[in-house]
Write an enzyme that holds these catalytic residues in place. Structure first.
Site, mmCIF file in Angstrom:
data_model
loop_
_atom_site.group_PDB
_atom_site.id
_atom_site.type_symbol
_atom_site.label_atom_id
_atom_site.label_comp_id
_atom_site.label_asym_id
_atom_site.label_seq_id
_atom_site.Cartn_x
_atom_site.Cartn_y
_atom_site.Cartn_z
ATOM 1 N N ASP A 415 23.036 -20.657 28.442
ATOM 2 C CA ASP A 415 22.502 -19.409 28.957
ATOM 3 C C ASP A 415 22.089 -18.403 27.890
ATOM 4 O O ASP A 415 21.378 -17.450 28.195
ATOM 5 C CB ASP A 415 23.479 -18.783 29.952
ATOM 6 C CG ASP A 415 23.411 -19.500 31.306
ATOM 7 O OD1 ASP A 415 22.348 -20.092 31.606
ATOM 8 O OD2 ASP A 415 24.393 -19.481 32.059
ATOM 9 N N TYR A 496 23.180 -16.944 39.053
ATOM 10 C CA TYR A 496 24.537 -16.552 38.714
ATOM 11 C C TYR A 496 24.651 -15.173 38.106
ATOM 12 O O TYR A 496 23.863 -14.807 37.259
ATOM 13 C CB TYR A 496 25.102 -17.562 37.701
ATOM 14 C CG TYR A 496 26.163 -18.395 38.339
ATOM 15 C CD1 TYR A 496 25.817 -19.421 39.198
ATOM 16 C CD2 TYR A 496 27.502 -18.118 38.125
ATOM 17 C CE1 TYR A 496 26.796 -20.162 39.818
ATOM 18 C CE2 TYR A 496 28.472 -18.867 38.745
ATOM 19 C CZ TYR A 496 28.122 -19.884 39.581
ATOM 20 O OH TYR A 496 29.086 -20.607 40.200
HETATM 21 CU CU LIG Z 1 30.097 -21.723 39.043
#
Ligand SMILES: [Cu+2]
Ligand SMILES: *[C@@H]1O[C@H](CO)[C@@H](O)[C@H](O)[C@H]1NC(C)=O
Ligand SMILES: *[C@@H]1O[C@H](CO)[C@@H](O)[C@H](O)[C@H]1NC(C)=O
Ligand SMILES: *[C@@H]1O[C@H](CO)[C@@H](O)[C@H](O)[C@H]1NC(C)=O
Ligand SMILES: *[C@@H]1O[C@H](CO)[C@@H](O)[C@H](O)[C@H]1NC(C)=O
Ligand SMILES: *[C@@H]1O[C@H](CO)[C@@H](O)[C@H](O)[C@H]1NC(C)=O
Ligand SMILES: *[C@@H]1O[C@H](CO)[C@@H](O)[C@H](O)[C@H]1NC(C)=O
Ligand SMILES: *[C@@H]1O[C@H](CO)[C@@H](O)[C@H](O)[C@H]1NC(C)=O
Ligand SMILES: *[C@@H]1O[C@H](CO)[C@@H](O)[C@H](O)[C@H]1NC(C)=O
Ligand SMILES: *[C@@H]1O[C@H](CO)[C@@H](O)[C@H](O)[C@H]1NC(C)=O
Ligand SMILES: *[C@@H]1O[C@H](CO)[C@@H](O)[C@H](O)[C@H]1NC(C)=O
Ligand SMILES: *[C@@H]1O[C@H](CO)[C@@H](O)[C@H](O)[C@H]1NC(C)=O
Ligand SMILES: *[C@@H]1O[C@H](CO)[C@@H](O)[C@H](O)[C@H]1NC(C)=O
Length: 797
Positions: A415, A496
């Site tokens: 990420d 997320y």
């Molecule tokens: Cu997760």
């Protein structure tokens, strides 16, 4: 047994000013919000007069602050004059374009010389990253061009022209080939164009309409409710030179595509930069692989083709659908009232210097720096005037999936490549941070533009729901409140939301934690093969099992830079004491050992107590001043081993912790360009762990926070922060001669005999009306502001 006296506390009335938000106003009128609780309720007409402390005075300049607009422009102009660059907005993969400019943070050597020895302010250098794709930059080694990391500087020095040079002293190399390079928007768009061409082709479209839905017809258009993307990382085969990528088709309503899969997978060959030459190498449907689109269509047309159930899309664009995350359902009793909020009746108790981003609270002090890649980093963290850590901050986060399908099986996100600073969208006041929080804006340079974001992180004092210290003795009771200082930022990377928190306590303890929320990346649930990899959590949805492992750097300086790491095992032992020689006592002992060399370490092997110690300073009682690291979450490493999706790219994730000797050239554990370069990453932390002596050295702790995320129906529609959490605590351990919160005034001492309550002069029962500052919702924006294309003008918001 003695009885404690009863204190009658008079409730203070709280007045909302008329500047409440429209939402609050709609929910309830002011009068309805408050009802009398008892006869002792008194409506005061005096307002509390909170006072705000003056700005903090930073002892030194924040030498880690990102480049300012003038510096960025200087670097930009210099690069434009040095290389043939195409403005990012007009660039193709056959051009050269600038991706990032940021501060190359000063070496610790020169930073500490400035901080501690009145040395010169370290020279400012920039790091820039350029993609070179034009013909003159291609070669046999780099047939499709390469990413180049550059160092530029020193900046802003009269009489010295900044130099541009290849930045290699920080890395294993300074160039990263296109094949394993960054998936930038230009490359991403090329692949999307290719999907569109294939999906809408005459032969394939009818098949996809049947298997996916009518909506596939508008694939690629603005109103499309079908999406397709490939996994991270790309798969580069060094032998064949081919770049392939597994992709899947999603239904996409309400941006919830991660939980509305179709079960249709394709393997694409996306070698090179010409999307006309990309092709689909394989299809996978119902666990059957087809070696070409032709084979797939032929099989589909055969009578024994089995069609899988699909998602009922009829409700997906409404509040009735399972993907809707807003309020729905019966309301709960008393739930229409505002939940408790945090107020500071006498005003703020911490200080900041906004310009230098220097914070002080209750004997703590530190500087904050911000970057596109990793968001928040804390520097020169001191407690009671002594440096505890030179640097603490996030380095990288991986999310590595498991599943019965090729998409999940090939997914491992890095990420940092998306950018924890880049994607820290605005925090929502009163929801992400308490009412009393202050928001901080940030700026960074990326893709040829300056970016500005409001509410990137917040700072607030909070009072924990439990006291810090307490004792009820036979003659008195003492309780100490537990106020903490907190810094929070939330980064949303696709589906997320990562919620980072740094929490500081009165005694010198601090905590680093991360929580996750948002949509899981679910998988298509195949009843025959799905079970080992996740639970069925909706009609055709599996909550696919995955690991989040986040790596942080903590450069501790415990009473100076001469430190050591020790582990103290707490173990069973049999002892015979001189006072009872006949008997063997089964008891337990502590046993210390010092970690001699640079090493990987797992919590399970670290014994009971892991300490970072001073090598040359003891406390008065003869024990080394130390901080203890406490991780409560079991293992802090990934579960799978040696997978093709990680390669050599995240050696830090295979163990819970790493200790290395501090080196200026070993600044970070990962890099934005690591994400697809699995076998030869530009930053390879395993190269740092080369057996050097640690005992008595300046050392760095690279620790992980990890979530082994096994989604279940409590993750639908969203994972919740309360349970998806991982944290580490660093706490003084023999550092001081005694616990350090005794000096706080936020404690009481009650003597039964005299019935005297001692609050240390703090007005614990303020009799005044509290004015609540309105939440600044108007400051919230999602994308931030991209401004000053090819310039360096930071706009007014
Ligand atoms: Cu997760
Ligand atoms: C990009 O190209 C367009 C069309 O040629 C031109 O108008 C625009 O100025 C270019 N952008 C930049 C930043 O040069
Ligand atoms: C550099 O020189 C200019 C012009 O002589 C002067 O205005 C400026 O203050 C100097 N800057 C520094 C950093 O010395
Ligand atoms: C999407 O837009 C196209 C026109 O561009 C239109 O024909 C189609 O009906 C739209 N689809 C949906 C699902 O709204
Ligand atoms: C790369 O391709 C070669 C030749 O087709 C094959 O033997 C090898 O297994 C591939 N490597 C990987 C990692 O897939
Ligand atoms: C891309 O590939 C197509 C098909 O091979 C070819 O016709 C075209 O010229 C190529 N474009 C470029 C820019 O090389
Ligand atoms: C696909 O190709 C592989 C070898 O490359 C072969 O073993 C397999 O049978 C083929 N599958 C189909 C469905 O033709
Ligand atoms: C979803 O619902 C919204 C609001 O009713 C509407 O504007 C939008 O067009 C709908 N989208 C689709 C794809 O049906
Ligand atoms: C201590 O003695 C007890 C009783 O004999 C035995 O069970 C235990 O294993 C011994 N522990 C150690 C550490 O030797
Ligand atoms: C600190 O105490 C340890 C014993 O705990 C002792 O071995 C060491 O010499 C002491 N160091 C100093 C600098 O006093
Ligand atoms: C920082 O340290 C590295 C490694 O020792 C060195 O190569 C580099 O030149 C230093 N940078 C500066 C600005 O001193
Ligand atoms: C630790 O380093 C020393 C030299 O500094 C070396 O002699 C020793 O073998 C190393 N130990 C390990 C376990 O690598
Ligand atoms: C961002 O914050 C800085 C420091 O507080 C302030 O000077 C600046 O005006 C803010 N920028 C905007 C656009 O609000």
């Amino acid at each position: 047994m003695k009885f404690l006296g009863v204190l009658t506390l008079t409730l203070s009335a709280i007045t909302l000013t008329d500047a409440i938000s429209p939402r609050q106003a709609k929910a309830k009128s002011q009068d309805q919000l408050y009802t009398k609780r008892s006869e002792s309720y008194i409506k005061r007409d005096t307002l509390c007069s909170p006072s705000f402390p003056k700005e903090a005075v930073p002892p030194k300049a924040n030498i880690w602050a990102d480049l300012d607009t003038v510096e960025t422009k200087d670097v930009f102009d210099l690069l434009k004059n040095t290389y043939p660059l195409t403005p990012f907005e007009n660039a193709t993969l056959f051009d050269n374009y600038l991706m990032w400019i940021e501060l190359l943070r000063p070496n610790k050597t020169s930073a500490t010389d400035y901080l501690d020895n009145n040395g010169a302010v370290p020279d400012r250098y920039a790091r820039a990253s350029i993609f070179f794709g034009s013909e003159e930059y291609t070669s046999e080694e780099y047939p499709n061009g390469y990413w180049q990391e550059l160092q530029i500087g020193p900046l802003g020095k009269n009489g010295t022209n900044p130099e541009v040079s290849e930045l290699d002293w920080l890395y294993t190399k300074s160039k990263v080939a296109y094949e394993v390079g960054y998936k930038d928007p230009i490359r991403f768009d090329a692949v999307t164009d290719f999907y569109e061409r294939e999906f809408l082709s005459e032969d394939l479209l009818p098949v996809l309409i049947d298997l996916v839905g009518e909506e596939i017809k508008w694939f690629g258009q603005d109103n499309s409710t079908v999406d397709c993307w490939g996994t991270d990382p790309l798969q580069f085969n060094k032998t064949t030179g081919r770049v392939t990528n597994w992709a899947t088709i999603f239904i996409n309503y309400q941006d919830a595509e991660d939980i509305t899969p179709t079960g249709l997978f394709l393997n694409t060959d996306i070698t090179g930069r010409n999307s006309s030459e990309f092709f689909i190498a394989k299809w996978v449907y119902n666990n059957i692989a087809y070696n070409s689109t032709e084979d797939f269509i032929k099989a589909y047309e055969s009578p024994d083709f089995v069609k899988l159930p699909t998602i009922d899309t009829s409700k997906l664009n409404s509040t009735d659908g399972f993907v809707y995350i807003g309020q729905k359902g019966e309301t709960r009793e008393l739930d229409e009232k505002l939940a408790p909020i945090v107020v500071e009746p006498q005003g703020r108790r911490w200080k900041v210097n906004e310009e230098q981003r220097y914070f002080t609270w209750m004997d703590w002090e530190f500087y904050v720096a911000w970057s596109r890649d990793v968001g928040l980093t804390l520097y020169d963290l001191k407690f009671k005037g002594e440096r505890i850590a030179f640097e603490i901050g996030l380095q990288e986060a991986i999310a590595e999936y498991a599943g019965d399908d090729p998409f999940q099986a090939h997914t491992a996100y890095f990420d940092r490549s998306y950018g924890f600073g880049n994607e820290a969208f605005g925090l929502i006041p009163g929801f992400d941070c308490p009412y009393n929080a202050e928001m901080f804006n940030t700026t960074w340079h990326s893709q040829g533009s300056n970016n500005y974001q409001n509410n990137s992180y917040c700072a607030f004092e909070f009072v924990e729901d439990y006291g810090l210290a307490r004792h009820a003795a036979s003659e008195y009771t003492g309780v100490t409140k537990n106020p903490t200082f907190n810094l929070r930022s939330i980064t949303t990377i696709g589906n997320y939301d990562y919620n980072f928190l740094y929490k500081f306590y009165l005694d010198g303890t601090f905590e680093v934690s991360v929580r996750a929320a948002g949509f899981i990346q679910g998988a298509y649930y195949n009843p025959d093969t799905g079970s080992p990899f996740g639970y069925r959590v909706n009609e055709v949805l599996s909550g696919s099992f995955h690991d989040h492992v986040l790596n942080f750097k903590a450069d501790f300086d415990i009473a100076g830079t001469s430190n050591k790491v020790s582990t103290t095992a707490l173990k069973p032992a049999n002892f015979t004491y001189p006072w009872d020689p006949e008997r063997v006592y089964s008891t337990k002992i502590k046993e210390r050992s010092v970690v001699q060399n640079e090493t990987y370490l797992n919590w399970a092997d670290a014994g009971g107590v892991l300490l970072i110690e001073s090598a040359d300073q003891n406390n008065t009682w003869g024990n080394p001043k130390a901080y203890r690291a406490i991780y409560g979450g079991g293992d802090a490493r990934r579960i799978a081993q040696n997978s093709v999706t990680i390669g050599k790219n995240a050696e830090w994730a295979s163990h819970d912790l790493i200790f290395t000797k501090q080196k200026d050239s070993e600044l970070q554990s990962s890099h934005v360009l690591n994400a697809n370069d699995l076998e030869d990453p530009i930053v390879d932390i395993s190269k740092y762990v080369d057996g050097e002596n640690l005992d008595g050295e300046d050392l760095v702790c690279w620790f992980n926070l990890a979530l082994h995320h096994l989604p279940n129906t409590n993750d639908i529609p969203n994972t919740i922060f309360s349970t998806a959490e991982s944290g580490i605590v660093f706490t003084p351990f023999n550092y001081f001669d005694s616990e350090q919160s005794r000096d706080t005034l936020q404690q009481m001492y009650y003597e039964y005999e005299t019935s005297e309550w001692d609050f240390n002069g703090v007005d614990v029962n303020p009799q005044c009306d509290i004015e609540i500052e309105p939440l600044a919702f108007h400051d919230v924006n999602y994308y931030g502001v991209t401004v000053g294309k090819d310039t360096t003008n930071i706009p007014s918001p």
